[in-house]
Design a protein around this motif. Structure first.
Motif, PDB file in Angstrom:
ATOM      1  N   LYS A 160      19.659 -29.681  33.905  1.00 32.19           N
ATOM      2  CA  LYS A 160      21.115 -29.591  34.027  1.00 32.19           C
ATOM      3  C   LYS A 160      21.664 -28.483  33.129  1.00 32.19           C
ATOM      4  CE  LYS A 160      22.639 -33.650  33.053  1.00 32.19           C
ATOM      5  NZ  LYS A 160      23.648 -34.704  32.821  1.00 32.19           N
ATOM      6  N   ASN A 161      21.207 -28.461  31.890  1.00 31.27           N
ATOM      7  CA  ASN A 161      21.702 -27.450  30.953  1.00 31.27           C
ATOM      8  C   ASN A 161      21.325 -26.041  31.397  1.00 31.27           C
ATOM      9  OD1 ASN A 161      22.800 -29.441  29.362  1.00 31.27           O
ATOM     10  ND2 ASN A 161      21.094 -29.499  27.926  1.00 31.27           N
ATOM     11  N   PHE A 162      20.082 -25.897  31.851  1.00 35.71           N
ATOM     12  CA  PHE A 162      19.615 -24.586  32.306  1.00 35.71           C
ATOM     13  C   PHE A 162      20.431 -24.115  33.510  1.00 35.71           C
ATOM     14  CE2 PHE A 162      16.905 -22.282  35.352  1.00 35.71           C
ATOM     15  CZ  PHE A 162      16.608 -21.150  34.594  1.00 35.71           C
ATOM     16  N   HIS A 163      20.596 -24.995  34.472  1.00 33.90           N
ATOM     17  CA  HIS A 163      21.326 -24.614  35.690  1.00 33.90           C
ATOM     18  C   HIS A 163      22.801 -24.359  35.377  1.00 33.90           C
ATOM     19  CE1 HIS A 163      21.941 -23.986  39.842  1.00 33.90           C
ATOM     20  NE2 HIS A 163      22.585 -25.119  40.090  1.00 33.90           N
ATOM     21  N   ALA A 164      23.358 -25.162  34.476  1.00 34.10           N
ATOM     22  CA  ALA A 164      24.757 -24.954  34.096  1.00 34.10           C
ATOM     23  C   ALA A 164      24.938 -23.600  33.416  1.00 34.10           C
ATOM     24  CB  ALA A 164      25.215 -26.075  33.165  1.00 34.10           C
ATOM     25  N   GLN A 165      23.997 -23.207  32.579  1.00 36.21           N
ATOM     26  CA  GLN A 165      24.084 -21.902  31.924  1.00 36.21           C
ATOM     27  C   GLN A 165      23.954 -20.775  32.940  1.00 36.21           C
ATOM     28  OE1 GLN A 165      20.981 -22.471  29.012  1.00 36.21           O
ATOM     29  NE2 GLN A 165      22.440 -22.939  27.388  1.00 36.21           N
ATOM     30  N   GLU A 166      23.081 -20.962  33.929  1.00 36.59           N
ATOM     31  CA  GLU A 166      22.976 -19.978  35.004  1.00 36.59           C
ATOM     32  C   GLU A 166      24.314 -19.829  35.736  1.00 36.59           C
ATOM     33  OE1 GLU A 166      18.670 -19.657  37.018  1.00 36.59           O
ATOM     34  OE2 GLU A 166      19.700 -21.546  37.369  1.00 36.59           O
TER      35      GLU A 166
ATOM     36  N   ARG B   3      26.967 -16.572  35.902  1.00 30.18           N
ATOM     37  CA  ARG B   3      27.328 -15.988  37.197  1.00 30.18           C
ATOM     38  C   ARG B   3      28.783 -16.262  37.555  1.00 30.18           C
ATOM     39  NH1 ARG B   3      22.202 -15.218  39.968  1.00 30.18           N
ATOM     40  NH2 ARG B   3      20.570 -15.644  38.449  1.00 30.18           N
ATOM     41  N   LYS B   4      29.548 -16.689  36.580  1.00 31.63           N
ATOM     42  CA  LYS B   4      30.998 -16.899  36.730  1.00 31.63           C
ATOM     43  C   LYS B   4      31.330 -18.059  37.665  1.00 31.63           C
ATOM     44  CE  LYS B   4      31.008 -13.122  34.364  1.00 31.63           C
ATOM     45  NZ  LYS B   4      30.951 -13.234  32.883  1.00 31.63           N
ATOM     46  N   GLN B   5      30.404 -18.982  37.839  1.00 34.40           N
ATOM     47  CA  GLN B   5      30.678 -20.183  38.623  1.00 34.40           C
ATOM     48  C   GLN B   5      31.102 -21.283  37.637  1.00 34.40           C
ATOM     49  OE1 GLN B   5      30.329 -19.894  42.165  1.00 34.40           O
ATOM     50  NE2 GLN B   5      30.097 -17.775  41.456  1.00 34.40           N
ATOM     51  N   PHE B   6      32.268 -21.091  37.051  1.00 38.57           N
ATOM     52  CA  PHE B   6      32.691 -21.921  35.926  1.00 38.57           C
ATOM     53  C   PHE B   6      32.982 -23.361  36.329  1.00 38.57           C
ATOM     54  CE2 PHE B   6      34.208 -17.591  34.570  1.00 38.57           C
ATOM     55  CZ  PHE B   6      33.188 -17.398  33.650  1.00 38.57           C
ATOM     56  N   LEU B   7      33.542 -23.569  37.505  1.00 39.51           N
ATOM     57  CA  LEU B   7      33.831 -24.936  37.938  1.00 39.51           C
ATOM     58  C   LEU B   7      32.553 -25.756  38.028  1.00 39.51           C
ATOM     59  CD1 LEU B   7      36.419 -24.189  40.785  1.00 39.51           C
ATOM     60  CD2 LEU B   7      36.919 -25.093  38.504  1.00 39.51           C
ATOM     61  N   SER B   8      31.517 -25.191  38.635  1.00 37.29           N
ATOM     62  CA  SER B   8      30.246 -25.903  38.787  1.00 37.29           C
ATOM     63  C   SER B   8      29.553 -26.097  37.447  1.00 37.29           C
ATOM     64  CB  SER B   8      29.322 -25.121  39.732  1.00 37.29           C
ATOM     65  OG  SER B   8      29.881 -25.037  41.014  1.00 37.29           O
TER      66      SER B   8
ATOM     67  N   ALA C 210      27.604 -29.766  33.218  1.00 34.28           N
ATOM     68  CA  ALA C 210      27.341 -29.995  31.790  1.00 34.28           C
ATOM     69  C   ALA C 210      28.603 -29.754  30.976  1.00 34.28           C
ATOM     70  CB  ALA C 210      26.206 -29.087  31.312  1.00 34.28           C
ATOM     71  N   PRO C 211      29.557 -30.671  31.035  1.00 32.17           N
ATOM     72  CA  PRO C 211      30.826 -30.455  30.320  1.00 32.17           C
ATOM     73  C   PRO C 211      30.657 -30.328  28.811  1.00 32.17           C
ATOM     74  CG  PRO C 211      30.671 -32.703  31.164  1.00 32.17           C
ATOM     75  CD  PRO C 211      29.546 -31.943  31.775  1.00 32.17           C
ATOM     76  N   ASP C 212      29.696 -31.045  28.240  1.00 36.42           N
ATOM     77  CA  ASP C 212      29.504 -30.983  26.788  1.00 36.42           C
ATOM     78  C   ASP C 212      28.977 -29.629  26.340  1.00 36.42           C
ATOM     79  OD1 ASP C 212      30.341 -33.584  26.631  1.00 36.42           O
ATOM     80  OD2 ASP C 212      28.317 -34.434  26.624  1.00 36.42           O
ATOM     81  N   LEU C 213      28.362 -28.912  27.252  1.00 35.49           N
ATOM     82  CA  LEU C 213      27.783 -27.617  26.910  1.00 35.49           C
ATOM     83  C   LEU C 213      28.846 -26.533  26.814  1.00 35.49           C
ATOM     84  CD1 LEU C 213      24.815 -26.798  26.419  1.00 35.49           C
ATOM     85  CD2 LEU C 213      24.743 -25.960  28.766  1.00 35.49           C
ATOM     86  N   PHE C 214      29.951 -26.729  27.527  1.00 35.72           N
ATOM     87  CA  PHE C 214      31.010 -25.712  27.565  1.00 35.72           C
ATOM     88  C   PHE C 214      32.369 -26.367  27.291  1.00 35.72           C
ATOM     89  CE2 PHE C 214      27.769 -24.679  30.820  1.00 35.72           C
ATOM     90  CZ  PHE C 214      27.217 -23.555  30.217  1.00 35.72           C
TER      91      PHE C 214
ATOM     92  N   ASP D  97      32.795 -23.618  44.714  1.00 32.31           N
ATOM     93  CA  ASP D  97      32.115 -22.984  43.581  1.00 32.31           C
ATOM     94  C   ASP D  97      30.687 -23.503  43.500  1.00 32.31           C
ATOM     95  OD1 ASP D  97      33.041 -21.356  41.012  1.00 32.31           O
ATOM     96  OD2 ASP D  97      31.619 -22.877  40.330  1.00 32.31           O
ATOM     97  N   GLY D  98      29.733 -22.634  43.165  1.00 31.84           N
ATOM     98  CA  GLY D  98      28.370 -23.104  42.996  1.00 31.84           C
ATOM     99  C   GLY D  98      27.334 -22.046  43.286  1.00 31.84           C
ATOM    100  N   TRP D  99      26.072 -22.478  43.261  1.00 29.99           N
ATOM    101  CA  TRP D  99      24.949 -21.571  43.519  1.00 29.99           C
ATOM    102  C   TRP D  99      25.057 -20.969  44.915  1.00 29.99           C
ATOM    103  CZ3 TRP D  99      21.856 -19.726  39.928  1.00 29.99           C
ATOM    104  CH2 TRP D  99      20.673 -19.090  40.295  1.00 29.99           C
TER     105      TRP D  99
END
Length: 735
Positions: A319-325, A329-334, A339-343, A446-448
């Protein structure tokens, strides 16, 4: 590591067992005079010292040394005193002894006293007993005592004073080359100081295959392997790992090293397998993270499936890895949804908002023809997000257009050909459009994989009836970039003719009317409909490449149909500058071809730029300031040259193509393209945005600017590039 266990050789240096110099055995003689009853005198002196009456005890020892003429008894007396007297008293007694005994013997006893005292000290006593320690080191070097030198080295080693430890181990090894304890200490001291090659040289010089030496060898080779991995030299790292495994066999660390070697070599499948094995043996955050990063390069579907099945640390790291990706890539909503705690600064990134703004544009050109002044006032936009990633926007714009007056019988327009013959009044050109309305609706996930649908219309209340516009497409992220495909139909905003259409100002007013001329003839409102493919590839942190290609059909009311092909390529080198998310410089080139030249304003033409060949090559910069700040600024500037070839075209391509032709034209000159836009979060609920753009070429200028104010219904913490309206200028310029 205890000091007593590190001393090797024939002599053991513990407090309870200290080697003493050879002493002459006293002869059995009849005790008379000063030498009589020595046993009792020795016992009495020792008891006095132990009862804190050292002065009286010292006096007895002094009397025996001075008055007893037996050398053996004197030697024994001095040796017994050594075991009970403190340093100053014993040194005083030793000075008396030097008058009656050999100096070498007294030196040995003084050295033995210092050794016993040193062996009984705690580690912290090294600083407290500096004086006695300095005396000890003097005698250690005097007697070349490699065992005590090694012991001193270990004491310094335990105090983490590795340079001094190394110094004493070197002395011990020099005095006794076969002292493996000293070599071990040398190797460890060099290792602790990071001098791995020196440590390795020490171990290689040893003939002893002691397990401790082999452990050091393995550690050193592993450390060197890590250094090579950090330097991205997987081949060298692999060699060091093989040496380490030869010394002590394979272990978890060598397995991890092999996994990183595979990662650095681009063998992500092998790396993923190795990290998976390590994770199964010892579930840890580091192993889970490394597996996720490598498996993502092999199969994202398999990674997601495995992460969801196993859960735990592995799923958290996925989850953290994919959220950072997604964030990168400016997919901030996704990213925030995953991972809300990460950002934490993305809090309420999905807040609904409403904004109001104004945009203006001036495009140069001949009055009444190519010139275009466009004003959007107001522009009202509302945004609402459902489910965290489904965003809906609705925008309403009041549009005003103005082109100036072409002047009576001055320019070829409508049914008036370039000869300008036969003009009659009245003359009623279309110079402006007021109170027009344009609608734009956008849905985006928003997303991959990010599909989008845009629906709208050309301005309502234009001369020609409005037409439905759309743009349906998607962006698919990849491991190294993204690609996208769009099918669209959008207005051509290059003149009033191409945008909303105009009326023929000379309808039924010419001496020689066209065959199809009729009263109140209206034409224009061109739509650019086509398919566009685009892509972006990042080779590494520095270099990237982008490109696009499209095929287009252009149609309008009573305008000749046209087709176009276009392609663009760009190469960028990202420069890391503090305060910038990216700062990329590099060359770019764009090519465009139109089947027909329909750039004129006579009947059947569309009033839009449509060269046979258009080439624009330049060098520029693209930049974006850091995300997640109160303000975010995005911009680009490209300077270069362009070549324009416009083919010959009929005056009236639909109604009378044989009547005459416009000449072909060619132009070569400079080209400048500049754009700057940004947003500022003034308060948690209020955000301002503004921007400006300039396009300049030979005999052509295009200026655009705008600003808006936005209200968030939930408090935001920072601004992001996605807050900058996607079409801040695209819905003002060409298409």
């Amino acid at each position: 590591m205890q000091s007593s266990s590190r001393v090797s050789g024939s002599v053991s240096f513990s407090h309870n067992r200290v080697t003493k110099p050879l002493k002459a055995r006293p002869k059995k003689v009849k005790s008379v005079g000063p030498c009589s009853d020595l046993g009792a005198k020795w016992d009495r002196a020792e008891n006095l010292v132990q009862q804190d009456n050292a002065h009286a005890g010292l006096s007895i020892y002094e009397t025996i040394l001075q008055e007893c003429q037996n050398t053996a008894f004197r030697m024994t007396t001095l040796d017994k005193a050594r075991t009970v007297l403190d340093y100053e008293d014993f040194m005083q007694l030793a000075e008396i002894g030097r008058s009656y005994l050999l100096g070498d013997y007294v030196d040995r006893l003084e050295y033995e006293w210092l050794k016993d005292d040193y062996l009984n000290q705690q580690k912290s006593d090294l600083n407290v007993q500096q004086q006695s320690f300095e005396q000890l080191t003097h005698w250690v070097e005097h007697f070349n005592d490699d065992n005590i030198a090694s012991l001193i080295g270990w004491r310094f080693f335990d105090l983490k004073d590795y340079p001094n430890a190394q110094l004493w181990f070197e002395k011990a090894a020099k005095w006794n080359p076969s002292n493996e304890n000293a070599r071990l200490g040398q190797a460890l001291s060099f290792e602790k100081q990071g001098e791995l090659n020196k440590a390795l040289a020490i171990t290689e010089a040893s003939d002893n295959a002691d397990i401790e030496i082999q452990k050091i060898v393995a550690r050193i080779y592993k450390a060197k392997a890590w250094q090579e991995i950090d330097a991205n030299n997987p081949i060298a790292a692999s060699g060091y790992v093989q040496h380490a495994e030869a010394a002590t066999g394979s272990d978890a660390e060598t397995q991890e090293l092999n996994a990183w070697i595979a990662n650095n070599s681009g063998d992500y499948k092998k790396a993923a397998q190795l990290f998976d094995g390590l994770y199964q043996q010892n579930p840890s955050k580091n192993y889970a993270s490394a597996y996720v990063q490598n498996q993502a390069q092999v199969s994202r579907d398999l990674l997601e499936k495995k992460a969801r099945q196993e859960g735990g640390l592995l799923f958290d790291e996925y989850k953290n890895f994919h959220a950072q990706e997604l964030y990168y890539r400016k997919q901030f909503l996704s990213a925030y949804q995953l991972a809300p705690d990460l950002f934490p600064d993305l809090a309420n990134i999905d807040s609904a908002y409403i904004d109001a703004g104004a945009y203006g544009r001036h495009k140069s050109g001949e009055d009444g023809l190519g010139r275009l002044d466009l004003l959007r006032l107001p522009v009202v936009t509302g945004s609402y997000t459902v489910g965290g990633v489904h965003n809906f926007k609705l925008s309403l714009s009041r549009i005003g257009l103005h082109s100036g007056s072409p002047g009576f019988c001055r320019s070829a327009i409508g049914s008036l050909d370039p000869t300008l013959n036969g003009c009659k009044s009245p003359f009623s050109p279309t110079e402006k459009l007021s109170e027009a309305l344009e609608i734009d609706f956008l849905y985006r996930k928003d997303g991959w994989f990010s599909p989008s649908i845009r629906l709208g219309s050309t301005p309502i209340s234009g001369v020609v009836d409005p037409a439905i516009t759309f743009d349906v497409g998607f962006i698919q992220q990849t491991q190294s970039g993204h690609w996208g495909l769009n099918v669209y139909s959008q207005p051509v905003r290059q003149s009033i003719l191409s945008y909303t259409g105009i009326r023929d100002p000379y309808a039924n007013q010419l001496n020689s009317p066209l065959p199809a001329s009729n009263s109140d003839l209206e034409w224009g409102r061109v739509l650019r409909s086509g398919v566009k493919a685009s892509g972006y590839h990042q080779f590494n942190e520095r270099w990237n490449f982008n490109g696009s290609a499209e095929i287009v059909m252009l149609t309008g009311s009573k305008v000749a149909d046209n087709t176009s092909l276009a392609a663009s390529l760009g190469l960028g080198r990202n420069i890391k500058i503090r305060g910038f998310d990216y700062f990329s410089i590099g060359p770019s080139i764009m090519y465009e071809h139109y089947e027909k030249n329909l750039s004129q304003f006579t009947l059947g033409h569309g009033g839009y730029f449509s060269p046979d060949h258009y080439i624009n090559a330049g060098f520029g910069v693209n930049f974006l300031t850091d995300e997640g700040k109160s303000f975010v600024i995005k911009g680009r500037a490209v300077a270069g040259a362009q070549i324009v070839n416009e083919s010959s075209t009929p005056w009236f391509p639909l109604v009378d193509p044989g009547r005459g032709r416009y000449d072909k034209q060619k132009d070569v000159g400079q080209a400048l393209d500049f754009e700057l836009k940004g947003v500022w979060l003034a308060t948690p609920n209020i955000q301002f945005g503004a921007g400006a753009a300039i396009r300049h070429a030979n005999n052509f200028e295009d200026y655009t600017g705008g600003l808006f104010i936005r209200y968030f219904f939930e408090e935001r913490k920072a601004s992001y590039s996605t807050d900058i309206p996607e079409g801040m200028f695209s819905n003002m310029q060409m298409y």
